[in-house]
Design a protein around this motif. Structure first.
Motif, PDB file in Angstrom:
ATOM      1  N   THR A 133       0.861  -1.179   0.000  1.00 31.94           N
ATOM      2  CA  THR A 133       0.000   0.000   0.000  1.00 31.94           C
ATOM      3  C   THR A 133       0.897   1.230   0.000  1.00 31.94           C
ATOM      4  O   THR A 133       1.912   1.255   0.708  1.00 31.94           O
ATOM      5  N   TYR A 134       0.527   2.231  -0.796  1.00 38.62           N
ATOM      6  CA  TYR A 134       1.294   3.480  -0.859  1.00 38.62           C
ATOM      7  C   TYR A 134       0.356   4.628  -0.517  1.00 38.62           C
ATOM      8  O   TYR A 134      -0.723   4.771  -1.102  1.00 38.62           O
ATOM      9  N   LEU A 135       0.768   5.453   0.462  1.00 31.96           N
ATOM     10  CA  LEU A 135      -0.092   6.522   0.977  1.00 31.96           C
ATOM     11  C   LEU A 135       0.464   7.892   0.613  1.00 31.96           C
ATOM     12  O   LEU A 135       1.668   8.069   0.415  1.00 31.96           O
ATOM     13  N   ASN A 136      -0.449   8.873   0.556  1.00 34.42           N
ATOM     14  CA  ASN A 136      -0.102  10.273   0.323  1.00 34.42           C
ATOM     15  C   ASN A 136       0.717  10.458  -0.962  1.00 34.42           C
ATOM     16  O   ASN A 136       1.742  11.133  -0.982  1.00 34.42           O
ATOM     17  N   VAL A 137       0.231   9.837  -2.025  1.00 36.94           N
ATOM     18  CA  VAL A 137       0.893   9.910  -3.335  1.00 36.94           C
ATOM     19  C   VAL A 137       0.280  11.085  -4.119  1.00 36.94           C
ATOM     20  O   VAL A 137      -0.944  11.207  -4.208  1.00 36.94           O
ATOM     21  N   ARG A 138       1.131  11.934  -4.729  1.00 36.56           N
ATOM     22  CA  ARG A 138       0.644  13.105  -5.457  1.00 36.56           C
ATOM     23  C   ARG A 138       1.220  13.129  -6.873  1.00 36.56           C
ATOM     24  O   ARG A 138       2.401  12.846  -7.067  1.00 36.56           O
ATOM     25  N   GLY A 139       0.399  13.524  -7.851  1.00 33.85           N
ATOM     26  CA  GLY A 139       0.840  13.701  -9.224  1.00 33.85           C
ATOM     27  C   GLY A 139       0.681  12.445 -10.050  1.00 33.85           C
ATOM     28  O   GLY A 139       0.828  11.321  -9.552  1.00 33.85           O
ATOM     29  N   VAL A 140       0.400  12.613 -11.351  1.00 37.26           N
ATOM     30  CA  VAL A 140       0.142  11.472 -12.237  1.00 37.26           C
ATOM     31  C   VAL A 140       1.350  10.553 -12.309  1.00 37.26           C
ATOM     32  O   VAL A 140       1.220   9.324 -12.273  1.00 37.26           O
ATOM     33  N   ARG A 141       2.546  11.146 -12.416  1.00 39.44           N
ATOM     34  CA  ARG A 141       3.739  10.310 -12.543  1.00 39.44           C
ATOM     35  C   ARG A 141       3.943   9.450 -11.292  1.00 39.44           C
ATOM     36  O   ARG A 141       4.234   8.254 -11.395  1.00 39.44           O
ATOM     37  N   ALA A 142       3.764  10.044 -10.122  1.00 36.14           N
ATOM     38  CA  ALA A 142       3.934   9.289  -8.880  1.00 36.14           C
ATOM     39  C   ALA A 142       2.850   8.228  -8.727  1.00 36.14           C
ATOM     40  O   ALA A 142       3.108   7.109  -8.257  1.00 36.14           O
TER      41      ALA A 142
END
Length: 877
Positions: A133-142
């Protein structure tokens, strides 16, 4: 469906394309519950990514590991697969839909990227936590990178091993990914809409902590725990924790942060908030039609539900866990020690009724022999159960009189009078026990009347109890001999760098060691035929046990060869199949269910473990070499004392193990008699299954026998009712037992500070309340190891043991010895440096920490632990 679909559009039948997590969230939305907005990338996107980057064949080849693959094999395959994924490019069609769906949520908004596996969150298999699980991800690339990393996490070593154990082929697994708007949570946690401890559907259990819920789910923080009455919303119980840390959003991820001092011990949820959350949980249950495990968060006073899945390991509803321990007899002291160590769980009703009088009679007879006739009156010693658990009861004043006469009793013990000690065991107690069994073995149980079957069962139980009582006079001698030698050696012989005294007591034969060598030899016998090896390694244990019972050969195995091996295996069971896991005769012995022995043979056939013959030879050579070395540095007087104490310890220690191993000598025949009664009572319509006989009270069984229901030819029957007449009572007792089994039975009663001060150091288990990451016990076998913990309650759990894990148990008996070959260390609630666990652990050269009092409870989740047998500590890492 396209590649990216809104969560509200996901239906129950979309598990194969959207995965369990997305289906759960879609259901919550359709039930009108508050869910953060988001979308799911379907499994078609995963398949397209794999195909577009030509990964399919390579992944299948790397993931197709054999059944006996090591953890290192999984790690190596995982690293290669994840490297392939990291170098892959997101196909343009998927990227376009992903970008559009992300931008629809908001401008550069923070999201979570979570796996939604086709096998995850389903009622049939709890695969949760196997992917990332990945949290607090921002931006299309990320977000795109997070999706690829999520796909790659399908092939972590942990996930691959889990799939292999669950029988899921690599080509059957695909992964969807849920992208969901992050909730800036000030509090979060987990809610179970049924009580997972006792199965009650009318109770909701909530865990709550400050910050994001990741700390609660991962177990890095101790949350507040609340139990709520689902119908009324009333908080039934509350435990407010010291919440030192919380998880908070950080740049492209999360971080841990200290909780402000004023909030650490403050409750996260008040009663009104708990009731509101409980109502949301019940709404989810009404929609899904089954109890749910729900992750939740709260931001600015509003609750959001982040995930919902069926509770997969929910027990049947059981009674509440006992909290009060009422004393049946006043003016006395109660202890869980000695023979009670062999009864770690609540007793079955029939065993409880029969063992009380049996133990009381035998212990009174032994003490009167040792202290003088009429030293004890009737009722001075009892063996009652409290909340199902067995206790020795001693009336206070007679106990004080016995304590004052300890020295004369020890003198009788050393002289071997009153059939006590090693001489009494060899010449009287053991032969007498064997004669009792022989007397009842002449007629098959099926040919005995009901009255004779019941009389035989009682006689054999009494014989076993008398035998065990006599064995209690062997154990102190063995203990004293080892203590005496160790004291002399440590003070007058040992120098810096010399091995511990226990080294001089290793390498001797005893019944558990002979049983282990027999299993190793059975594996060696099987190696002569590849088809037999294949069957023993690959066929399910239950299938092999059935083939042994019926005589039919497993598929692919020559029938004549199977019969030869089966006869040899039966010879092993005839010699060692009476070893008890638990003295309660409701628990099968290896003669009834040889699954643990078959697992050990399988372990050896896979090339795991060491040759016990060679291990014993090396220990013997080392012992003899050290003995010569130590004797050479001593003068004549000290050398004589050294050899006298050494011979005493070396002669008595193996006898202790032999004596304990034969406690259950009568149990195979005793169980056959009771199960024969059970079969007849099933035919008579009294109970539903033969083993329900163990859940009858003795008076009920005696009444059935007297009424003629336990005969084969009278025609007396209660059959014809829609349900066996005692079926409801049996089920109620099983439910009560399950509740009692969750209790932490006090070692001594009454529970008072003066009891702990007076007798605490004498008890076989340590303090029953230990906080923190370090669990303390008695270091019983030297060494240090770090490995996953495996808590085993009894033989029904033995199949879960994986090579290299730390064996954690309430206690062990000689019947547990085969598991020591697989274990990297041993930890118990009960026991000390001179117990069976310590002796066998030393033989195997593995660390042991015993008498912790709490290990089975604290390590139930299987955490990674560091066991230090020198310091006597177990550290959760």
């Amino acid at each position: 469906m396209g590649y990216a679909n809104g969560l509200g559009d996901v239906q129950r039948g979309d598990v194969g394309t959207a995965g369990g997590k997305a289906v759960g969230l879609g259901g919550l939305i359709q039930a009108g519950l508050p869910v953060p907005p988001g979308f799911v990338l379907t499994t078609d996107a995963y398949s397209e990514f794999v195909a577009g980057n030509n990964l399919g064949q390579a992944v299948q080849e790397l993931a197709a590991l054999p059944a006996d693959a090591s953890p290192e094999d999984y790690e190596h395959a995982s690293a290669l697969i994840r490297t392939l994924f990291s170098k892959g490019a997101m196909p343009s069609g998927i990227h376009a839909e992903l970008e559009a769906a992300y931008e629809h949520l908001g401008d550069d908004i923070a999201v979570s990227v979570r796996s939604s596996a086709t096998a995850e969150d389903l009622a049939s298999a709890s695969f949760a936590g196997q992917q990332e699980t990945y949290l607090n991800v921002r931006g299309v690339r990320a977000v795109s990178k997070g999706v690829i990393d999520c796909w790659a996490s399908l092939w972590t070593a942990r996930a691959m091993a889990y799939h292999a154990r669950a029988g899921i082929r690599p080509d059957e697994v695909r992964l969807a990914v849920v992208i969901q708007q992050m909730v800036e949570a000030d509090a979060a946690g987990v809610m179970f809409t049924a009580n997972p401890a006792n199965g009650r559907r009318d109770q909701t259990v909530i865990s709550a902590a400050w910050g994001l819920g990741e700390a609660v789910v991962s177990g890095t923080v101790t949350p507040d725990d609340l139990t709520v009455d689902t119908k009324t919303g009333k908080v039934l119980s509350r435990q407010t924790a010291d919440k030192e840390l919380m998880t908070v959003p950080a740049e492209n991820g999360t971080a841990e942060q200290k909780v402000a001092e004023a909030r650490r011990r403050a409750p996260v949820l008040d009663d009104a908030a708990a009731a509101e959350l409980t109502r949301y949980g019940q709404q989810a249950v009404d929609h899904f039609g089954a109890p749910q495990d729900i992750e939740w968060a709260r931001a600015d006073g509003q609750f959001f539900l982040l995930q919902s899945r069926p509770i997969t390991a929910l027990p049947e509803p059981s009674a509440d866990v006992p909290t009060e321990w009422p004393l049946p007899y006043p003016k006395g002291l109660y202890f869980r020690a000695s023979i009670v160590e062999q009864m770690p769980e609540p007793l079955s009703p029939l065993f409880a009724d029969l063992i009380d009088g049996s133990v009381s009679r035998s212990i009174s007879a032994l003490l009167n022999d040792a202290l003088g006739q009429h030293s004890l009156r009737e009722g001075d010693v009892q063996f009652p159960t409290i909340n199902g658990y067995a206790y020795y009861y001693y009336r206070t004043w007679p106990m004080l009189r016995m304590t004052a006469r300890t020295i004369p009793a020890l003198g009788a013990l050393f002289r071997g009078t009153a059939h006590m000690g090693i001489k009494g065991w060899r010449e009287y107690s053991h032969p007498r026990y064997e004669r009792a069994i022989k007397d009842w073995s002449g007629t098959p149980p099926a040919e005995l009347s009901g009255a004779r079957l019941l009389a035989g069962a009682r006689a054999l139980l009494d014989a076993g109890t008398v035998y065990y009582t006599a064995v209690q006079s062997v154990i102190p001698l063995a203990d004293m001999s080892e203590i005496s030698f160790r004291a002399f050696y440590d003070k007058l012989v040992r120098r810096e760098g010399d091995p511990p005294a226990q080294t001089f007591l290793l390498g001797f034969d005893s019944e558990p060691i002979r049983a282990e060598k027999s299993l190793y030899d059975l594996a060696g016998w099987a190696r002569s035929d590849p088809a037999l090896v294949t069957a023993l390694v690959e066929r399910p244990t239950a299938e092999l046990a059935e083939c042994l019972r019926t005589g039919s050969a497993p598929a692919g195995v020559d029938d004549v060869l199977w019969q030869e091996w089966r006869i040899t295996f039966q010879e092993h069971l005839d010699l060692y199949g009476h070893a008890v896991y638990n003295l309660d005769f409701a628990t099968p012995v290896p003669a009834d269910d040889p699954s643990a022995q078959l697992e050990t043979i399988r372990f050896y056939l896979r090339g795991q473990g060491t040759d016990p013959h060679e291990r014993q030879r090396l220990l013997t050579e080392r012992r003899e070499e050290l003995t010569r070395e130590m004797a050479g540095r001593l003068g004549p007087r000290r050398r004589r004392v050294f050899f006298r104490l050494l011979r005493w310890a070396q002669e008595t220690a193996p006898v202790r193990e032999d004596a304990l191993a034969d406690v259950g000598l009568a149990w195979p025949l005793l169980r056959r008699m009771l199960l024969e009664l059970g079969r007849r009572l099933v035919a008579s319509g009294l109970i539903a299954a033969p083993d329900d006989v163990f859940w009858l009270r003795f008076s009920e069984l005696q009444g059935a026998v007297d009424f003629g229901l336990a005969e084969t030819d009278t025609g007396v029957s209660l059959a014809g009712a829609s349900r066996p007449v005692r079926a409801d009572a049996v089920e109620e007792r099983r439910v009560l037992w399950r509740g009692q089994a969750k209790a932490d039975a006090p070692q001594m009663l009454p529970q008072a500070a003066w009891m702990e001060k007076a007798f605490g150091s004498m008890m076989p288990a340590g303090p029953q309340h230990q906080a923190g990451d370090v669990i303390k016990g008695a270091g019983a076998s030297a060494g240090r190891v770090t490995a996953p913990a495996r808590v085993l309650r009894g033989p029904e759990d033995f199949g879960q043991m994986q090579p290299g894990e730390v064996l954690v148990a309430r206690m062990t008996t000689p019947a547990w010895t085969p598991l020591f070959a697989m274990a990297s260390a041993v930890v118990t609630d009960v026991g000390g440096p001179l117990s069976h666990s310590s002796i066998v652990a030393r033989e195997y050269g593995i660390p042991a920490v015993l008498g912790t009092g709490v290990a089975t409870q604290r390590l139930a989740g299987g955490p990674q632990v560091s066991v230090d047998g020198d310091a006597g500590t177990v550290t959760i890492v």
